[in-house]
Design an enzyme around this catalytic site. Sequence first.
Site, mmCIF file in Angstrom:
data_model
loop_
_atom_site.group_PDB
_atom_site.id
_atom_site.type_symbol
_atom_site.label_atom_id
_atom_site.label_comp_id
_atom_site.label_asym_id
_atom_site.label_seq_id
_atom_site.Cartn_x
_atom_site.Cartn_y
_atom_site.Cartn_z
ATOM 1 C CE LYS A 1 -2.994 -2.745 2.943
ATOM 2 N NZ LYS A 1 -2.953 -3.239 4.334
ATOM 3 C CD GLU B 1 7.995 -1.015 -2.957
ATOM 4 O OE1 GLU B 1 7.217 -0.241 -2.371
ATOM 5 O OE2 GLU B 1 8.332 -2.108 -2.478
ATOM 6 C CG ASP B 2 6.972 1.947 0.448
ATOM 7 O OD1 ASP B 2 7.762 1.131 -0.077
ATOM 8 O OD2 ASP B 2 6.260 1.658 1.423
ATOM 9 C CG ASP C 1 15.674 -1.448 4.094
ATOM 10 O OD1 ASP C 1 16.854 -1.075 4.150
ATOM 11 O OD2 ASP C 1 15.092 -1.957 5.068
ATOM 12 C CG PHE D 1 11.224 1.584 10.703
ATOM 13 C CD1 PHE D 1 11.514 0.439 9.966
ATOM 14 C CD2 PHE D 1 9.908 1.998 10.797
ATOM 15 C CE1 PHE D 1 10.496 -0.280 9.340
ATOM 16 C CE2 PHE D 1 8.891 1.278 10.174
ATOM 17 C CZ PHE D 1 9.191 0.147 9.444
HETATM 18 P P1 IMP Z 1 13.144 -4.235 0.940
HETATM 19 O O1 IMP Z 1 12.626 -5.498 0.307
HETATM 20 O O2 IMP Z 1 14.017 -4.520 2.135
HETATM 21 O O3 IMP Z 1 13.835 -3.338 -0.047
HETATM 22 O O4 IMP Z 1 11.930 -3.468 1.558
HETATM 23 C C1 IMP Z 1 10.839 -3.170 0.824
HETATM 24 C C2 IMP Z 1 9.625 -2.870 1.672
HETATM 25 O O5 IMP Z 1 9.895 -2.894 3.072
HETATM 26 C C3 IMP Z 1 9.128 -1.482 1.392
HETATM 27 O O6 IMP Z 1 8.216 -1.494 0.334
HETATM 28 C C4 IMP Z 1 8.482 -1.104 2.695
HETATM 29 O O7 IMP Z 1 7.153 -1.551 2.719
HETATM 30 C C5 IMP Z 1 9.266 -1.838 3.735
HETATM 31 N N1 IMP Z 1 10.271 -0.968 4.370
HETATM 32 C C6 IMP Z 1 11.609 -0.979 4.225
HETATM 33 N N2 IMP Z 1 12.205 -0.038 4.946
HETATM 34 C C7 IMP Z 1 11.208 0.611 5.584
HETATM 35 C C8 IMP Z 1 11.164 1.741 6.484
HETATM 36 O O8 IMP Z 1 12.181 2.354 6.858
HETATM 37 N N3 IMP Z 1 9.919 2.135 6.903
HETATM 38 C C9 IMP Z 1 8.771 1.508 6.522
HETATM 39 N N4 IMP Z 1 8.768 0.473 5.679
HETATM 40 C C10 IMP Z 1 9.965 0.023 5.217
HETATM 41 MG MG MG Z 2 5.795 -1.555 1.099
#
Ligand code: IMP
Ligand code: MG
Length: 177
Positions: free
Chosen positions: A44, A101-102, A105, A154
């Site tokens: 979302k 994407e938001d 990470d 975070f």
């Molecule tokens: P990744 O797969 O580790 O790159 O993370 C992707 C997803 O993790 C993002 O779409 C977010 O929903 C969530 N995410 C990663 N870091 C954060 C953060 O700092 N705050 C909130 N959600 C996060």
């Molecule tokens: Mg997400």
Amino acid sequence: MDNNYTVGTVMITQEQIYKRAEQIGAQITQDFQGEAVLVVGILKGAVLWMADVIKHIHLDDVSIDFMACSSYGASTKSSGVVRILKDLDNSIEGKNVIIVEDIVDSGITLNYLKQYLEGRHPKSIKVCSLLDKPEGRRTELEADYVGFTVEDKFIVGYGLDYDQKYRNLPYISYLEG
Ligand code: IMP
Ligand code: MG
């Protein structure tokens, strides 16, 4: 993380986000001149940012769709497992796909989604992320269009949640405590 946390100060304002969305929309418009694009929002978290960016993509054929995949639940660290909860409505074969994407990470989510969608033979796949957290990276994945680079905190607000809360904040902040 336990429950002794609070939302910190404002890191990025709504005005800064609007301005960046306008720049990125203009960049996408330039990069896809004469082409059709399908913008795919990852539910979302990407919803607010996606709405901002698409208003500035000035092409004749822009469509949108959404996907949802497993998130962290109530934890602040990635499990490394990606599950598709909602898939696209239509075929992407031969299309220019821009995944929105938001935050990137670890890069695990987008790396998985990109490979998953590549298997459907789109013409191209680009990634547009509101935020980039390079210190968290555990894959080679890099977004093609990045709103802002953030430090290893975070992040919450503007679509980003902690335990489904704070997505509604009209700015980007972080959890502390
Ligand atoms: P990744 O797969 O580790 O790159 O993370 C992707 C997803 O993790 C993002 O779409 C977010 O929903 C969530 N995410 C990663 N870091 C954060 C953060 O700092 N705050 C909130 N959600 C996060
Ligand atoms: Mg997400």
